[in-house]
Write an enzyme that holds these catalytic residues in place. Structure first.
Site, PDB file in Angstrom:
ATOM      1  N   GLN A 126       4.419  -6.122   8.969  1.00  0.00           N
ATOM      2  CA  GLN A 126       3.968  -6.707   7.709  1.00  0.00           C
ATOM      3  C   GLN A 126       5.021  -6.675   6.606  1.00  0.00           C
ATOM      4  O   GLN A 126       5.058  -7.550   5.742  1.00  0.00           O
ATOM      5  CB  GLN A 126       2.703  -5.977   7.215  1.00  0.00           C
ATOM      6  CG  GLN A 126       1.434  -6.353   7.964  1.00  0.00           C
ATOM      7  CD  GLN A 126       1.459  -5.869   9.402  1.00  0.00           C
ATOM      8  OE1 GLN A 126       1.799  -4.734   9.672  1.00  0.00           O
ATOM      9  NE2 GLN A 126       1.131  -6.756  10.328  1.00  0.00           N
TER      10      GLN A 126
ATOM     11  N   GLY B 116     -13.697  -6.146   3.258  1.00  0.00           N
ATOM     12  CA  GLY B 116     -12.478  -6.872   2.886  1.00  0.00           C
ATOM     13  C   GLY B 116     -12.074  -7.812   3.997  1.00  0.00           C
ATOM     14  O   GLY B 116     -12.017  -7.411   5.166  1.00  0.00           O
TER      15      GLY B 116
ATOM     16  N   CYS C  84       0.822  -1.213   0.000  1.00  0.00           N
ATOM     17  CA  CYS C  84       0.000   0.000   0.000  1.00  0.00           C
ATOM     18  C   CYS C  84       0.852   1.258   0.000  1.00  0.00           C
ATOM     19  O   CYS C  84       0.382   2.325  -0.394  1.00  0.00           O
ATOM     20  CB  CYS C  84      -0.951   0.002   1.194  1.00  0.00           C
ATOM     21  SG  CYS C  84      -0.134   0.039   2.808  1.00  0.00           S
TER      22      CYS C  84
ATOM     23  N   ARG D 165       4.240   1.351  -1.319  1.00  0.00           N
ATOM     24  CA  ARG D 165       5.357   1.387  -2.266  1.00  0.00           C
ATOM     25  C   ARG D 165       5.109   0.445  -3.424  1.00  0.00           C
ATOM     26  O   ARG D 165       4.415  -0.573  -3.302  1.00  0.00           O
ATOM     27  CB  ARG D 165       6.660   1.010  -1.568  1.00  0.00           C
ATOM     28  CG  ARG D 165       6.777  -0.438  -1.150  1.00  0.00           C
ATOM     29  CD  ARG D 165       8.048  -0.702  -0.362  1.00  0.00           C
ATOM     30  NE  ARG D 165       8.032   0.016   0.897  1.00  0.00           N
ATOM     31  CZ  ARG D 165       8.797   1.073   1.182  1.00  0.00           C
ATOM     32  NH1 ARG D 165       9.680   1.508   0.296  1.00  0.00           N
ATOM     33  NH2 ARG D 165       8.703   1.677   2.335  1.00  0.00           N
TER      34      ARG D 165
END
Length: 424
Positions: free
Chosen positions: A115, A188, A48, A50
């Site tokens: 993450q 989502g 989200c 890069r």
């Protein structure tokens, strides 16, 4: 060959530009193949925050960067004029250092977030499966993963770290205060959605609804959190009942159009609706912010939460930076040693050929006048002379060993040509 990365991130490009170059896991194999077809075989890291395209190229040439940029234009259907000013290009050591900082979460919007190392690993594995990350690139990414793990193990950078999903919940708290009685819709059920729902649950929110295009996945996530799952086509009713909506799908286009938000607010005009979009590409039409009583934030609005986290971990970040820099310097030196090794070996072999030839000539002329001990001493002396003479050239090549220096050494000593012939 030099390492090369062309990319953009949250520091160089806003979300509306980053989403132009974003890829999900399902799109990676085709994109890697297309990049390979452009002569830039490598690894693609897309998150989200890069989109980065790693490959190998000859040093001091623009050809590799141009190949990657041509790939971007063709693959994403964009004009280079629209994105070129947001792109960075790093080569050699700068590329190594950048990737090590990325894997260590030092280049993340949220310092220490967990993450990114998994995302680097997934990017490398996708390229390995596609056959586009081999040799030096494979070694680079394997080392980056080791460095990322070392930084987390030896510093406190990841202790109590925020994630993007946790940061979005913190943002909701800063806007609404206590969330306990809030009704939240999570759109989502992927990794980001799962993390957001888990953080909400841990924050005391009991009224959580999850929706996803694959309803079974929504049901599984809801069951694990005692939340409610609804089919994707039942989203309008849930919207009308929600106080907070978190968008975190992998959809390539808007999931929540401004018209849908407008219809939602038409039946509840006096009840505020907080929209938090942490997806890239974005899930929520930015025009939704124009609807009265709607408050929209996207992933770039998490900067305030990330800065607070960065301020708290200044010392750990400084230590982590030192580790990443030291590791990058060592890896670069290892690469340079690897590049120079064939030339150094060939140079020493050539010198030893000359030494051995001249030694045999001398021994023959002495016609048996030297005993075994004297012959051994003479052999040791000639080896020592060669070693001393080659010490400085060897160190020079190991320390500087660019292609120019290596080629000069090969030309001076005629390496690659036929060596001296024995008189025997």
């Amino acid at each position: 060959m030099e390492f090369l990365v062309v990319g953009l991130n949250h520091r160089t490009a806003p979300v509306e530009v980053r989403e132009l170059l974003s890829l999900n896991k399902e799109q990676l194999p085709e994109a890697l193949s297309a990049m390979n077809d452009h002569g830039a075989s490598g690894v693609i890291l897309s998150t989200c925050n890069r989109s980065e395209f790693y490959t190998l190229d000859l040093p001091d040439e623009a050809a590799g960067a141009d190949r990657v940029k041509n790939f971007l234009v063709e693959r994403f259907g964009i004009s280079l004029l629209d994105v070129d000013r947001y792109l960075y290009v790093y080569r050699g050591y700068d590329c190594i250092h950048h990737l090590f900082r990325v894997a260590s979460s030092l280049d993340s919007m949220i310092l220490g977030e967990e993450q990114i190392i998994g995302q680097v690993r997934d990017a490398y594995e996708a390229a390995t499966t596609a056959g586009t990350a081999q040799g030096p690139l494979a070694q680079l990414f394997q080392q980056a993963l080791r460095v990322g793990r070392r930084v987390r193990r030896e510093t406190g950078i990841s202790r109590n770290a925020l994630s993007v999903s946790r940061a979005c919940v913190e943002m909701a708290k800063s806007v609404l205060g206590d969330l306990t009685n809030s009704r939240v819709l999570v759109v989502g059920a992927g990794e980001a959605g799962e993390l957001a729902a888990e953080v909400l649950s841990l924050s005391g929110v009991t009224n959580i609804t999850v929706t996803n295009r694959t309803f079974q996945r929504a049901k599984e996530l809801a069951a694990s959190l005692s939340a409610q799952a609804i089919p994707f086509d039942g989203m309008l009713k849930a919207l009308r009942e929600s106080d907070i909506v978190i968008g975190c799908t992998g959809s390539p286009g808007y999931v929540l159009e401004a018209s849908l938000i407008g219809d939602t607010m038409a039946v509840r005009p006096d009840r505020p609706l907080l929209l938090i979009d942490i997806a890239v590409p974005r899930d929520i039409d930015p025009d939704a912010a124009l609807v009265k009583n709607v408050f929209l934030n996207d992933v770039d609005d998490l900067e305030s939460a990330s800065q607070a986290s960065r301020d708290k971990k200044a010392k750990e970040a400084e230590w982590a930076e030192e580790l990443a820099t030291d590791e990058a310097q060592q890896f670069r030196q290892w690469c340079l040693d690897l590049e120079a090794l064939p030339t150094v070996i060939e140079l020493r072999n050539r010198a030893d050929q000359v030494r051995s030839l001249e030694l045999r000539k001398t021994v023959r002329k002495l016609n048996g006048k030297l005993d075994a001990e004297a012959l051994e001493s003479l052999d040791a002396m000639t080896r020592a002379i060669v070693n001393k003479l080659l010490h400085d050239p060897t160190m020079f090549l190991k320390e500087r060993k660019g292609p120019e220096e290596l080629q000069v050494a090969r030309d001076i000593f005629r390496l690659g040509e036929e060596g001296p012939k024995s008189p025997d």
